[in-house]
Design a protein around this motif. Sequence first.
Motif, PDB file in Angstrom:
ATOM      1  N   GLY A  93       0.782  -1.225   0.000  1.00 42.99           N
ATOM      2  CA  GLY A  93       0.000   0.000   0.000  1.00 42.99           C
ATOM      3  C   GLY A  93       0.814   1.276   0.000  1.00 42.99           C
ATOM      4  O   GLY A  93       0.265   2.367   0.170  1.00 42.99           O
ATOM      5  N   HIS A  94       2.115   1.165  -0.203  1.00 45.64           N
ATOM      6  CA  HIS A  94       3.028   2.317  -0.242  1.00 45.64           C
ATOM      7  C   HIS A  94       2.680   3.219  -1.431  1.00 45.64           C
ATOM      8  O   HIS A  94       2.466   2.732  -2.532  1.00 45.64           O
ATOM      9  N   THR A  95       2.620   4.522  -1.220  1.00 46.27           N
ATOM     10  CA  THR A  95       2.336   5.466  -2.295  1.00 46.27           C
ATOM     11  C   THR A  95       3.641   6.018  -2.864  1.00 46.27           C
ATOM     12  O   THR A  95       4.506   6.478  -2.112  1.00 46.27           O
ATOM     13  N   VAL A  96       3.775   5.933  -4.188  1.00 47.47           N
ATOM     14  CA  VAL A  96       4.943   6.460  -4.889  1.00 47.47           C
ATOM     15  C   VAL A  96       4.475   7.428  -5.972  1.00 47.47           C
ATOM     16  O   VAL A  96       3.315   7.407  -6.380  1.00 47.47           O
ATOM     17  N   LYS A  97       5.400   8.284  -6.410  1.00 50.98           N
ATOM     18  CA  LYS A  97       5.101   9.248  -7.472  1.00 50.98           C
ATOM     19  C   LYS A  97       5.987   8.946  -8.673  1.00 50.98           C
ATOM     20  O   LYS A  97       7.211   8.822  -8.536  1.00 50.98           O
ATOM     21  N   ILE A  98       5.367   8.851  -9.831  1.00 51.99           N
ATOM     22  CA  ILE A  98       6.094   8.717 -11.088  1.00 51.99           C
ATOM     23  C   ILE A  98       6.285  10.127 -11.637  1.00 51.99           C
ATOM     24  O   ILE A  98       5.315  10.879 -11.777  1.00 51.99           O
ATOM     25  N   ASN A  99       7.523  10.494 -11.904  1.00 54.52           N
ATOM     26  CA  ASN A  99       7.827  11.809 -12.461  1.00 54.52           C
ATOM     27  C   ASN A  99       8.176  11.657 -13.934  1.00 54.52           C
ATOM     28  O   ASN A  99       9.104  10.934 -14.273  1.00 54.52           O
ATOM     29  N   THR A 100       7.413  12.330 -14.787  1.00 51.25           N
ATOM     30  CA  THR A 100       7.675  12.340 -16.228  1.00 51.25           C
ATOM     31  C   THR A 100       8.154  13.735 -16.586  1.00 51.25           C
ATOM     32  O   THR A 100       7.450  14.711 -16.344  1.00 51.25           O
ATOM     33  N   GLN A 101       9.353  13.831 -17.142  1.00 57.24           N
ATOM     34  CA  GLN A 101       9.965  15.125 -17.433  1.00 57.24           C
ATOM     35  C   GLN A 101      10.270  15.208 -18.921  1.00 57.24           C
ATOM     36  O   GLN A 101      10.787  14.261 -19.512  1.00 57.24           O
ATOM     37  N   PHE A 102       9.949  16.365 -19.524  1.00 57.96           N
ATOM     38  CA  PHE A 102      10.296  16.577 -20.930  1.00 57.96           C
ATOM     39  C   PHE A 102      10.603  18.049 -21.145  1.00 57.96           C
ATOM     40  O   PHE A 102      10.109  18.916 -20.414  1.00 57.96           O
ATOM     41  N   ASP A 103      11.461  18.318 -22.140  1.00 58.39           N
ATOM     42  CA  ASP A 103      12.001  19.667 -22.334  1.00 58.39           C
ATOM     43  C   ASP A 103      11.430  20.407 -23.523  1.00 58.39           C
ATOM     44  O   ASP A 103      11.913  21.487 -23.859  1.00 58.39           O
ATOM     45  N   GLN A 104      10.444  19.832 -24.179  1.00 53.91           N
ATOM     46  CA  GLN A 104       9.802  20.518 -25.290  1.00 53.91           C
ATOM     47  C   GLN A 104       8.304  20.274 -25.185  1.00 53.91           C
ATOM     48  O   GLN A 104       7.862  19.400 -24.446  1.00 53.91           O
ATOM     49  N   GLN A 105       7.517  21.060 -25.914  1.00 52.09           N
ATOM     50  CA  GLN A 105       6.069  20.910 -25.868  1.00 52.09           C
ATOM     51  C   GLN A 105       5.639  19.652 -26.612  1.00 52.09           C
ATOM     52  O   GLN A 105       6.173  19.333 -27.673  1.00 52.09           O
ATOM     53  N   THR A 106       4.675  18.929 -26.033  1.00 51.20           N
ATOM     54  CA  THR A 106       4.142  17.757 -26.726  1.00 51.20           C
ATOM     55  C   THR A 106       3.303  18.226 -27.918  1.00 51.20           C
ATOM     56  O   THR A 106       2.544  19.185 -27.811  1.00 51.20           O
ATOM     57  N   THR A 107       3.469  17.568 -29.048  1.00 52.20           N
ATOM     58  CA  THR A 107       2.692  17.914 -30.240  1.00 52.20           C
ATOM     59  C   THR A 107       1.542  16.933 -30.457  1.00 52.20           C
ATOM     60  O   THR A 107       0.673  17.180 -31.283  1.00 52.20           O
ATOM     61  N   GLU A 108       1.581  15.842 -29.734  1.00 53.30           N
ATOM     62  CA  GLU A 108       0.483  14.882 -29.699  1.00 53.30           C
ATOM     63  C   GLU A 108       0.469  14.291 -28.296  1.00 53.30           C
ATOM     64  O   GLU A 108       1.330  14.615 -27.477  1.00 53.30           O
ATOM     65  N   LYS A 109      -0.491  13.436 -28.019  1.00 55.62           N
ATOM     66  CA  LYS A 109      -0.589  12.849 -26.678  1.00 55.62           C
ATOM     67  C   LYS A 109       0.608  11.933 -26.407  1.00 55.62           C
ATOM     68  O   LYS A 109       0.984  11.129 -27.246  1.00 55.62           O
ATOM     69  N   LEU A 110       1.218  12.086 -25.223  1.00 53.57           N
ATOM     70  CA  LEU A 110       2.273  11.189 -24.743  1.00 53.57           C
ATOM     71  C   LEU A 110       1.594  10.146 -23.867  1.00 53.57           C
ATOM     72  O   LEU A 110       0.857  10.493 -22.934  1.00 53.57           O
ATOM     73  N   VAL A 111       1.826   8.865 -24.173  1.00 53.29           N
ATOM     74  CA  VAL A 111       1.208   7.783 -23.406  1.00 53.29           C
ATOM     75  C   VAL A 111       2.232   6.675 -23.209  1.00 53.29           C
ATOM     76  O   VAL A 111       2.885   6.245 -24.172  1.00 53.29           O
ATOM     77  N   TYR A 112       2.370   6.227 -21.967  1.00 57.02           N
ATOM     78  CA  TYR A 112       3.193   5.049 -21.707  1.00 57.02           C
ATOM     79  C   TYR A 112       2.681   4.344 -20.460  1.00 57.02           C
ATOM     80  O   TYR A 112       2.019   4.936 -19.624  1.00 57.02           O
ATOM     81  N   ASP A 113       2.974   3.059 -20.380  1.00 57.43           N
ATOM     82  CA  ASP A 113       2.654   2.268 -19.194  1.00 57.43           C
ATOM     83  C   ASP A 113       3.888   2.175 -18.314  1.00 57.43           C
ATOM     84  O   ASP A 113       4.967   1.824 -18.791  1.00 57.43           O
ATOM     85  N   PHE A 114       3.728   2.492 -17.049  1.00 53.74           N
ATOM     86  CA  PHE A 114       4.772   2.296 -16.049  1.00 53.74           C
ATOM     87  C   PHE A 114       4.377   1.032 -15.302  1.00 53.74           C
ATOM     88  O   PHE A 114       3.304   0.973 -14.702  1.00 53.74           O
ATOM     89  N   VAL A 115       5.223   0.011 -15.351  1.00 53.75           N
ATOM     90  CA  VAL A 115       4.888  -1.298 -14.789  1.00 53.75           C
ATOM     91  C   VAL A 115       5.762  -1.575 -13.565  1.00 53.75           C
ATOM     92  O   VAL A 115       6.987  -1.458 -13.628  1.00 53.75           O
ATOM     93  N   PHE A 116       5.111  -1.931 -12.481  1.00 52.71           N
ATOM     94  CA  PHE A 116       5.772  -2.310 -11.239  1.00 52.71           C
ATOM     95  C   PHE A 116       5.725  -3.830 -11.122  1.00 52.71           C
ATOM     96  O   PHE A 116       4.644  -4.426 -11.230  1.00 52.71           O
ATOM     97  N   ARG A 117       6.861  -4.463 -10.863  1.00 51.31           N
ATOM     98  CA  ARG A 117       6.902  -5.907 -10.603  1.00 51.31           C
ATOM     99  C   ARG A 117       6.867  -6.096  -9.082  1.00 51.31           C
ATOM    100  O   ARG A 117       7.823  -5.773  -8.393  1.00 51.31           O
ATOM    101  N   LEU A 118       5.744  -6.579  -8.580  1.00 42.42           N
ATOM    102  CA  LEU A 118       5.545  -6.765  -7.147  1.00 42.42           C
ATOM    103  C   LEU A 118       5.682  -8.240  -6.800  1.00 42.42           C
ATOM    104  O   LEU A 118       5.336  -9.107  -7.603  1.00 42.42           O
ATOM    105  N   THR A 119       6.187  -8.510  -5.596  1.00 42.77           N
ATOM    106  CA  THR A 119       6.330  -9.898  -5.161  1.00 42.77           C
ATOM    107  C   THR A 119       5.833 -10.068  -3.739  1.00 42.77           C
ATOM    108  O   THR A 119       5.792  -9.123  -2.956  1.00 42.77           O
ATOM    109  N   ARG A 120       5.481 -11.315  -3.446  1.00 40.59           N
ATOM    110  CA  ARG A 120       5.161 -11.701  -2.071  1.00 40.59           C
ATOM    111  C   ARG A 120       5.597 -13.148  -1.897  1.00 40.59           C
ATOM    112  O   ARG A 120       5.663 -13.928  -2.851  1.00 40.59           O
ATOM    113  N   THR A 121       5.900 -13.473  -0.668  1.00 38.59           N
ATOM    114  CA  THR A 121       6.316 -14.832  -0.327  1.00 38.59           C
ATOM    115  C   THR A 121       5.092 -15.646   0.039  1.00 38.59           C
ATOM    116  O   THR A 121       4.289 -15.225   0.877  1.00 38.59           O
ATOM    117  N   LEU A 122       4.949 -16.790  -0.597  1.00 42.56           N
ATOM    118  CA  LEU A 122       3.846 -17.701  -0.295  1.00 42.56           C
ATOM    119  C   LEU A 122       4.331 -18.768   0.670  1.00 42.56           C
ATOM    120  O   LEU A 122       5.409 -19.323   0.495  1.00 42.56           O
TER     121      LEU A 122
END
Length: 124
Positions: A93-122
Amino acid sequence: MRKETFLQTKTIEVPAGTASTVIRSEVKLNSSYERCTGVAIYPIKQGGLDAFRVGLEDNGGALLQVTHQDALTADKSLPFHDRFQEVDIPANGHTVKINTQFDQQTTEKLVYDFVFRLTRTLKS
């Protein structure tokens, strides 16, 4: 004991016409898993940008320094677990922030998936 893996995905979308900036997106990691052991990005639309940078932080500071998108982009030719940048972050339940940084204006929509690999011990 064996480990179970779960992929949690946050889709990041930045509208066309967004000026050079840092976009912060919060994610609450799945509370059923103990650790985040890897992260990767999967670009969908480049936003008309030559490149963008991505980082990860929480209230304690940087968890993953802002870096060029290519350093985190998953190489689909690699075996599954090798596609991720290794990290060691509490999930639970930890809250994290994804920071997306760019140095020019977007000319179309920027879209990407940020994927977290989570684990637990069974417990067997």
